[in-house]
Design an enzyme around this catalytic site. Structure first.
Site, short mmCIF file in Angstrom:
data_model
loop_
_atom_site.label_atom_id
_atom_site.label_comp_id
_atom_site.label_asym_id
_atom_site.label_seq_id
_atom_site.Cartn_x
_atom_site.Cartn_y
_atom_site.Cartn_z
N GLU A 7 7.33 18.72 -37.02
CA GLU A 7 7.94 17.55 -37.65
C GLU A 7 9.45 17.61 -37.76
OE1 GLU A 7 6.63 16.03 -41.32
OE2 GLU A 7 4.52 16.26 -40.86
N GLU A 66 -25.03 19.53 -35.86
CA GLU A 66 -26.43 19.24 -35.61
C GLU A 66 -27.31 19.69 -36.78
OE1 GLU A 66 -24.57 20.31 -31.54
OE2 GLU A 66 -24.27 20.75 -33.68
N CYS A 76 -24.16 24.02 -28.94
CA CYS A 76 -24.05 25.42 -28.54
C CYS A 76 -25.45 25.99 -28.33
CB CYS A 76 -23.28 26.23 -29.58
SG CYS A 76 -24.10 26.37 -31.19
N ASP A 128 16.30 19.46 -46.61
CA ASP A 128 15.36 18.48 -47.14
C ASP A 128 14.43 19.05 -48.21
OD1 ASP A 128 16.48 16.83 -45.30
OD2 ASP A 128 14.79 16.82 -43.91
N GLY A 173 13.44 18.93 -37.05
CA GLY A 173 14.47 19.60 -36.28
C GLY A 173 14.49 19.26 -34.81
N ALA A 183 11.30 10.97 -36.00
CA ALA A 183 11.71 9.63 -36.45
C ALA A 183 13.17 9.44 -36.06
CB ALA A 183 11.54 9.49 -37.95
#
Length: 321
Positions: free
Chosen positions: A264, A45, A71, A200, A266, A154
């Protein structure tokens, strides 16, 4: 919603505060806009009010649209309601109520004393939903002390996240990896298991816009990690922390004020988080690859799906808990 676009600029940088955006409108014209950049800096704000003044615009009688309820008590900086009153703003419209009980519902009462209308968006509107997502990390942190946890994995069509030789890199497409890199721009920490670091050697940094506030977290029971790994030697300002247990890590990260952690690397780490009930959101990138018993470099790509709207040839499955 323009205010939500402003708020998104602060994601990954405002901890332990939420990312908030604000837009000032007068006579159907945008006269100022702003966002919260970092804890200790102006709230959205105030940033919008200062932006309007730099543009030589008069804020008296304006309406301010804010993604989160303003707030009403000073903290590291002054109360936003005081700044709104001082600026002569006549109307406040906010999208989401503050989940912090010390502030929730108090802005309207504080502003009403000065004849300033304070309204809340329809909670069923798309704008309210978009703004609500912006503070999901803050909401969990302020109510539980823990950060919001997103797990991203993935995998191939045959359900593998690595080949039989332990290689987990490049299962997904370049577009998917770019998407992952963009996620790192908007979270407070990246968490991976020790094997991801050993095999990696990732940087765990954002791929596009830098995020020097990003914290890198490794979960290793043994603490036996390669001293020459990138995350220890790359000279980047991003802090690297090592914990022996994922649950303890989240507790400590919460104490440090971190509100959103992206896990990400394991499968074992992802499973341990899930079993402990600590996962808030799953992102599974399914790539049209069949690995079988081959190396990833030799994996078969049997087809390219017609729907390439999100991640090139890959498909993103997104689930919130």
């Amino acid at each position: 919603m323009m205010a939500a676009e402003e708020a998104a600029k602060g994601l990954g940088h405002t901890r332990p505060n939420p990312a908030v955006g604000a837009v000032l409108v007068k006579n159907d014209k945008v006269i100022g806009k702003g966002h919260h950049r970092k804890c200790g800096c102006d709230h959205a704000e105030v940033d919008a009010i200062k932006n309007a003044r730099r543009r030589k615009n008069d804020t008296k009688g304006a309406t301010i649209y804010v993604t989160l309820e303003p707030c009403s008590k000073p903290g590291r900086v002054g109360a936003c309601t005081d700044a709104i009153i001082a600026a002569g703003i006549s109307r406040v419209v906010y999208a989401v109520a503050d989940p912090n009980p010390t502030n929730r519902g108090k802005a309207k009462r504080a502003l009403a004393k000065h004849g300033i209308a304070c309204e809340k968006f329809d909670p069923k509107s798309l704008a309210a939903d978009e703004c609500d997502k912006l503070i999901r990390g803050f909401r969990k942190h302020v109510t539980t002390g823990l950060p919001y946890v997103t797990v991203k994995i993935a995998m191939s069509l045959d359900g593998k996240i690595c080949d039989d030789y332990g290689d987990a890199r490049w299962i997904s497409s370049a577009a998917a990896r770019k998407f992952t890199g963009s996620l790192r721009e908007r979270v407070d920490a990246i968490m991976v298991g020790a094997e991801t670091v050993r095999k990696d050697n990732p940087s765990l940094l954002s791929h596009g816009q830098r995020n020097d506030d990003l914290v890198r977290v490794i979960i290793s029971k043994s603490g036996n990690l390669p001293k020459q790994a990138q995350i220890f030697t790359d000279g980047e300002p991003n802090e690297t922390l090592v914990f022996g247990d994922a649950k303890k890590a989240l507790v400590e990260l919460g104490k440090k004020g971190l509100t959103h952690v992206l896990c990400e690397g394991g499968l074992q780490l992802a499973v341990s988080l899930a079993q402990a009930g600590l996962v808030d959101e799953w992102m599974s990138v399914v790539s049209p690859v069949i690995i079988g018993k081959k190396r990833i470099a030799q994996a078969v790509r049997p087809f390219v799906p017609r729907d390439e709207r999100i991640l090139g040839p890959d498909i993103l499955c997104h689930f919130s808990i």
